[in-house]
Motif scaffolding. Structure first.
Motif, PDB file in Angstrom:
ATOM      1  N   SER A  45      36.261  43.727  38.202  1.00  0.00           N
ATOM      2  CA  SER A  45      35.486  43.016  37.120  1.00  0.00           C
ATOM      3  C   SER A  45      36.583  42.027  36.383  1.00  0.00           C
ATOM      4  N   THR A  46      35.772  40.768  36.162  1.00  0.00           N
ATOM      5  CA  THR A  46      36.561  39.796  35.471  1.00  0.00           C
ATOM      6  C   THR A  46      36.619  39.968  33.918  1.00  0.00           C
ATOM      7  N   LEU A  47      37.974  40.040  33.622  1.00  0.00           N
ATOM      8  CA  LEU A  47      38.065  40.182  31.965  1.00  0.00           C
ATOM      9  C   LEU A  47      38.110  38.766  31.222  1.00  0.00           C
ATOM     10  N   PHE A  48      39.151  38.002  31.786  1.00  0.00           N
ATOM     11  CA  PHE A  48      39.255  36.456  31.278  1.00  0.00           C
ATOM     12  C   PHE A  48      40.096  35.864  32.200  1.00  0.00           C
ATOM     13  N   SER A  49      40.115  34.577  32.052  1.00  0.00           N
ATOM     14  CA  SER A  49      40.840  33.420  32.787  1.00  0.00           C
ATOM     15  C   SER A  49      41.624  32.340  31.743  1.00  0.00           C
ATOM     16  N   VAL A  50      42.808  32.251  32.672  1.00  0.00           N
ATOM     17  CA  VAL A  50      43.593  31.135  31.740  1.00  0.00           C
ATOM     18  C   VAL A  50      43.941  29.885  32.807  1.00  0.00           C
ATOM     19  N   PRO A  51      43.532  28.640  32.357  1.00  0.00           N
ATOM     20  CA  PRO A  51      44.021  27.462  32.989  1.00  0.00           C
ATOM     21  C   PRO A  51      45.431  27.274  33.332  1.00  0.00           C
ATOM     22  N   ILE A  52      45.822  26.820  34.357  1.00  0.00           N
ATOM     23  CA  ILE A  52      46.995  26.070  34.715  1.00  0.00           C
ATOM     24  C   ILE A  52      46.671  24.776  34.829  1.00  0.00           C
ATOM     25  N   VAL A  53      46.828  23.951  33.609  1.00  0.00           N
ATOM     26  CA  VAL A  53      46.255  22.482  33.907  1.00  0.00           C
ATOM     27  C   VAL A  53      47.092  21.606  34.690  1.00  0.00           C
ATOM     28  N   SER A  54      48.182  21.687  35.009  1.00  0.00           N
ATOM     29  CA  SER A  54      48.853  20.897  35.844  1.00  0.00           C
ATOM     30  C   SER A  54      48.479  20.771  37.194  1.00  0.00           C
ATOM     31  N   THR A  55      47.966  21.904  37.776  1.00  0.00           N
ATOM     32  CA  THR A  55      47.505  22.138  39.146  1.00  0.00           C
ATOM     33  C   THR A  55      46.082  22.258  39.380  1.00  0.00           C
ATOM     34  N   ASP A  56      45.217  22.317  38.192  1.00  0.00           N
ATOM     35  CA  ASP A  56      43.995  22.636  38.144  1.00  0.00           C
ATOM     36  C   ASP A  56      43.654  24.088  38.685  1.00  0.00           C
ATOM     37  N   GLY A  57      44.881  24.888  38.514  1.00  0.00           N
ATOM     38  CA  GLY A  57      44.844  26.367  38.838  1.00  0.00           C
ATOM     39  C   GLY A  57      44.491  26.969  37.520  1.00  0.00           C
ATOM     40  N   PHE A  58      44.503  28.475  37.995  1.00  0.00           N
ATOM     41  CA  PHE A  58      44.098  29.400  36.917  1.00  0.00           C
ATOM     42  C   PHE A  58      45.063  30.680  37.156  1.00  0.00           C
ATOM     43  N   ILE A  59      44.881  31.530  36.092  1.00  0.00           N
ATOM     44  CA  ILE A  59      45.230  32.920  36.231  1.00  0.00           C
ATOM     45  C   ILE A  59      43.874  33.645  35.715  1.00  0.00           C
ATOM     46  N   VAL A  60      43.394  34.451  36.856  1.00  0.00           N
ATOM     47  CA  VAL A  60      42.414  35.344  36.388  1.00  0.00           C
ATOM     48  C   VAL A  60      42.864  36.793  36.363  1.00  0.00           C
ATOM     49  N   CYS A  61      42.619  37.420  35.133  1.00  0.00           N
ATOM     50  CA  CYS A  61      42.555  38.902  34.823  1.00  0.00           C
ATOM     51  C   CYS A  61      41.244  39.966  35.073  1.00  0.00           C
ATOM     52  N   THR A  62      41.615  40.718  36.062  1.00  0.00           N
ATOM     53  CA  THR A  62      40.448  41.514  36.675  1.00  0.00           C
ATOM     54  C   THR A  62      40.869  42.863  36.341  1.00  0.00           C
ATOM     55  N   ASN A  63      39.725  43.837  36.659  1.00  0.00           N
ATOM     56  CA  ASN A  63      40.102  45.221  36.527  1.00  0.00           C
ATOM     57  C   ASN A  63      39.446  45.852  37.918  1.00  0.00           C
ATOM     58  N   PRO A  64      40.131  46.558  38.633  1.00  0.00           N
ATOM     59  CA  PRO A  64      39.588  47.347  39.761  1.00  0.00           C
ATOM     60  C   PRO A  64      38.545  48.216  39.291  1.00  0.00           C
ATOM     61  N   THR A  65      37.213  48.079  40.044  1.00  0.00           N
ATOM     62  CA  THR A  65      36.335  49.018  39.580  1.00  0.00           C
ATOM     63  C   THR A  65      35.872  49.584  41.004  1.00  0.00           C
ATOM     64  N   ALA A  66      36.669  49.631  41.867  1.00  0.00           N
ATOM     65  CA  ALA A  66      36.137  50.486  43.098  1.00  0.00           C
ATOM     66  C   ALA A  66      36.037  51.954  42.907  1.00  0.00           C
ATOM     67  N   HIS A  67      36.691  52.439  41.839  1.00  0.00           N
ATOM     68  CA  HIS A  67      36.562  53.924  41.543  1.00  0.00           C
ATOM     69  C   HIS A  67      36.554  54.057  39.867  1.00  0.00           C
ATOM     70  N   LYS A  68      35.595  54.947  39.577  1.00  0.00           N
ATOM     71  CA  LYS A  68      35.510  54.961  38.168  1.00  0.00           C
ATOM     72  C   LYS A  68      36.757  55.291  37.415  1.00  0.00           C
ATOM     73  N   GLU A  69      37.692  56.235  38.095  1.00  0.00           N
ATOM     74  CA  GLU A  69      38.979  56.438  37.327  1.00  0.00           C
ATOM     75  C   GLU A  69      39.684  55.297  37.366  1.00  0.00           C
ATOM     76  N   GLN A  70      39.891  54.543  38.085  1.00  0.00           N
ATOM     77  CA  GLN A  70      40.794  53.320  37.915  1.00  0.00           C
ATOM     78  C   GLN A  70      40.082  52.347  36.930  1.00  0.00           C
ATOM     79  N   LYS A  71      38.825  52.337  36.702  1.00  0.00           N
ATOM     80  CA  LYS A  71      38.579  51.610  35.714  1.00  0.00           C
ATOM     81  C   LYS A  71      38.717  52.089  34.296  1.00  0.00           C
TER      82      LYS A  71
END
Length: 274
Positions: free
Chosen positions: A2-28
């Motif tokens: 599950s995606t929480l937020f994204s931060v761009p890396i402008v020099s390479t058109d890249g990004f850092i994406v923060c996600t949360n594992p949701t495969a198991h309820k406990e992990q979420k």
């Protein structure tokens, strides 16, 4: 995931994406934050990437419940190929303004940090991994290697100190003086990583070591500050480190001059006996 937020890396058109594992309820529910770094072509450590990673850590700390941080790469072949030397050399204060603050932030972060090494981590990428609390390496792909010896690039004190602090003397020697390339199996045997496998192994490590709640009391970062006091001293003492290096270089030059004079004297005396 599950995606929480994204931060761009402008020099390479890249990004850092923060996600949360949701495969198991406990992990979420347990608040696991996966920071996936994608900065083509090989996640080089540049000011813009470092800024994005620091911002991501700030966002999680101040806007999300305490939990566990995982960093990994969205580039299959590389976790990180280290510094972009050209940018580092031509950026005023790169070490003091970017590298050391990133290392310090990770070393003293208020939550457990786990580095999932999905691919190669060379030079600065390997050092970055060592500044995490835990490491899990892909057993099928990728090497860990501190290859500055082969590149002819001396390591700065904070780059060296983290290995000295976390590894056995023999492994430390093999890392620094042999530029050994560690597979996942090698790394586990040497105590560089805590486990091998994929993301399932990372989540298993978090579960087995009960890392979910370690930050709950608010002193997790404080404990690490005392634990790694010598590393922090090296990070905060850049001017002192440079002065020490200058003193060592002067002593080395003096010894080399004396050694050359002794060798030349031996050569003259040997020729005189012929």
């Amino acid at each position: 995931m599950s995606t929480l937020f994204s931060v761009p890396i402008v020099s390479t058109d890249g990004f850092i994406v923060c996600t949360n594992p949701t495969a198991h309820k406990e992990q979420k529910q347990r608040n696991i934050y996966v920071l996936t770094i994608t900065s083509p072509k090989d996640n080089r450590l540049t000011p813009t990437l470092i800024d994005a990673l620091l911002l991501s850590l700030d966002i999680i700390e101040h806007y999300y419940p305490k939990g566990v941080i995982i960093t990994t790469s969205g580039i299959a072949k590389f976790y990180s190929n280290g510094l972009d030397l050209e940018i580092a050399i031509n950026t005023d204060g790169f070490l003091e303004k970017w590298m050391w603050p990133l290392f310090r932030r990770l070393l003293t972060y208020t939550m457990p940090t786990v580095c999932f090494l999905n691919g190669h981590a060379f030079a600065g990428g390997f050092i970055l991994a060592m500044y995490h609390d835990y490491r899990v390496q892909n057993p099928e792909q990728g090497f860990l290697c501190l290859n500055e010896l082969e590149l002819g690039v001396p390591l700065q004190t904070p780059m060296m100190q983290i290995f000295r602090e976390k590894l056995t003397p023999i492994t430390f020697r093999n890392v620094v003086l042999e530029a050994h390339r560690f597979t996942g199996k090698d790394s586990l045997q040497a105590g560089i990583v805590d486990a091998v496998g994929g993301m399932d192994a990372v989540l298993r490590l978090i579960h087995e070591r009960k890392l979910f709640d370690k930050a709950a009391t608010g002193i997790y970062g404080t404990m690490k500050e005392d634990m790694y006091a010598r590393v922090l001293e090296s990070l905060d003492g850049h001017v002192k480190n440079l002065a020490w290096r200058e003193k060592i270089e002067k002593k080395k030059d003096a010894m080399q001059r004396r050694g050359l004079q002794a060798a030349e004297r031996w050569e003259r005396e040997s020729k005189a006996k012929l």
